[in-house]
Design an enzyme around this catalytic site. Sequence first.
Site, PDB file in Angstrom:
ATOM      1  N   HIS A 345       0.847  -1.198   0.000  1.00 55.31           N
ATOM      2  CA  HIS A 345       0.000   0.000   0.000  1.00 55.31           C
ATOM      3  C   HIS A 345       0.877   1.241   0.000  1.00 55.31           C
ATOM      4  O   HIS A 345       1.913   1.264   0.662  1.00 55.31           O
ATOM      5  CB  HIS A 345      -0.892   0.037   1.241  1.00 55.31           C
ATOM      6  N   TYR A 536       4.163   0.693   4.629  1.00 49.90           N
ATOM      7  CA  TYR A 536       4.785  -0.405   5.389  1.00 49.90           C
ATOM      8  C   TYR A 536       3.945  -1.682   5.407  1.00 49.90           C
ATOM      9  O   TYR A 536       3.899  -2.377   6.419  1.00 49.90           O
ATOM     10  CB  TYR A 536       5.102   0.023   6.830  1.00 49.90           C
ATOM     11  N   HIS A 537       3.314  -2.016   4.291  1.00 52.11           N
ATOM     12  CA  HIS A 537       2.488  -3.215   4.216  1.00 52.11           C
ATOM     13  C   HIS A 537       2.923  -4.156   3.095  1.00 52.11           C
ATOM     14  O   HIS A 537       2.096  -4.590   2.293  1.00 52.11           O
ATOM     15  CB  HIS A 537       1.019  -2.830   3.997  1.00 52.11           C
ATOM     16  N   PRO A 538       4.213  -4.498   2.989  1.00 44.00           N
ATOM     17  CA  PRO A 538       4.620  -5.405   1.907  1.00 44.00           C
ATOM     18  C   PRO A 538       3.985  -6.782   2.066  1.00 44.00           C
ATOM     19  O   PRO A 538       3.843  -7.294   3.176  1.00 44.00           O
ATOM     20  CB  PRO A 538       6.142  -5.474   2.066  1.00 44.00           C
TER      21      PRO A 538
END
Length: 610
Positions: A345, A536-538
């Site tokens: 995201h 920070y949503h890999p």
Amino acid sequence: MCTISNLQVPTVMASFTTLTIVVATLAVGQYYYTAHYHMPSVVTNTLLDSYDYIVVGAGSAGSVLASRLSEDAGVTVLLLEAGGDYVKNETYHVPLHFFDLQKTDADWEYYSVPQKFSHQGMVNHRSYWPRGKVLGGSSIFNSMQYTRGSRHDYDEWAALGCEGWGFKDVLPYFLKSEDMLMDDLKDSKYHNTGGYLGVSSGGGVTQLTDLFLKAGQEMGYKLVDYNGATQEGWSVNQLNTRNGVRSSTSLEFLGRVRGRKNLHVATDSFVTKIGIENNTATGVYFIRNGRKQFINAKKEVIVSGGSINSPQILMLSGIGPKKHLEKFNIKVEMDLPVGENLQDHMNLFMFSTLKDNIGITDEKVNSLWTRFQYQFLGSGMKSVSGVETTAFFCTYPKENDDCPADIQFMMFSNIMSDNYICIKDEIAKEYLAAPNTPGFASVISLIDPKSIGRLRLSSADPFDYPVIDLQYFSDQRDVDTYVRGLRIWEKFLATPTMTKLGATAEKMKLSVCSEHKFQTDEYWRCFLRYMAYTVYHPAGTCKMGKSSDKTAVLDPQLRVKGIKGLRVVDASVMPVVISGNTNAPVIMIAEKAADMISGKSTVEHLRRKL
């Protein structure tokens, strides 16, 4: 119980009573401080030569998985973590200070390669990716948002061939973890009490909570539970805290079971590869206290390193794209598309100043009153993340209210003055605010991304960081969706409530995009290419899918295809990243994986008719 403000005492007794109150308050405060911060370590010093299960990575998934597997007293479990213990730093557990953990020894501090279509306003056009390197992983590091995503996300997984991952299948595992502490949601069929993971209100510490919600209603949106029946609308933020303390998976799932004899936890244990013989995982090679070690896994190795570390470990172990591994002379154990399907995201801080100082500022945070509130009462500004409300939007034409959102707002009750995200100096001077400026931030997140990146090894050395290529905005649809989201933000600022507060878009007028008229589509496209970065949503780099899916690394049981005794359990398994913050879904994945591995169901009592 009487509060101090309600006490009425004779004048002659006032000084004595005041002293008594102060002493009593200090005693209560010291009890609170001791109970919540002086946490005993769960780390094991002496390890066995073999365990039934070895879990690699003690983050949002690994801590949960190890805790659940060790509930069976008949098995032994080893949990390996590259980082240190959560008792080392009290800041790990203070909600408001999560940004302060970046670029410390608890941060892997990854960076992407320079980006072509985005990050033009960032140093070297790279994206800084902080990831937790500590017992608890990124659940120690994040902003504690408890967000599950939409039911449509999980039904999409099932439709893609991930049998058993539809919304009705995963909801019981969300409920299993949850201890809902918000009174208005405790009785909802979408929530549960009694789980390990505390869920509290993230709002109410400033006036902005109610003002944000009021403005949302003025826009025509409903107040909803975004973890309930429908996602679109505005809500008080749901936060993973308990009594003002961060509800990390390490503290909640490991700290509660401290002393369980069949669970060993090893920190500062850097895993270098998985041992594989005859297409079977045999154990784990790692370095601890400067010494190379190998420990045998009698049943399974479960990799829970996250969307960066997990694919890196698999590739170093010979599981990945054949040509890529051969480039580094790594013996190929299984040719699989590890590292592909990298999704994330994007994030955009949109700042607005305010006429009145009603939000959070550094001056207020550092005041004696705020420190007193937190240290002795577990309340006040330090007890929250600063995200007071959350909103989800479907920016496209829709048939009904139950739509998959593509844009999320996270409303911070402060304005950023520190350059946490590596903005170029000349842009940061315009974009960021002076310290203690009254204002707020609308963090706009693109939660249905179409751009896909990938991760590759940079060498065969496990200490060399992998090559992360995000390809943000390589798909024009992401830019178009973001512009629609910015138009919603403009409508938010134009509401009577926000107008009265003096909120405007003027702070977002940057010189680097001055060739375009401010607030036109062209301006916003330029702005996005400069200022949008990771939230920070890999996810997705060890994708699960049906057996015939050549793009999948795992089957729906999270087993690595072609390798016995090896699974992956973390955000990397997602075939499509969910529409919202990813920490709660990762915990759900770990809860469900524990049942898959043990071959039992622990959630039959939590299945709900919706």
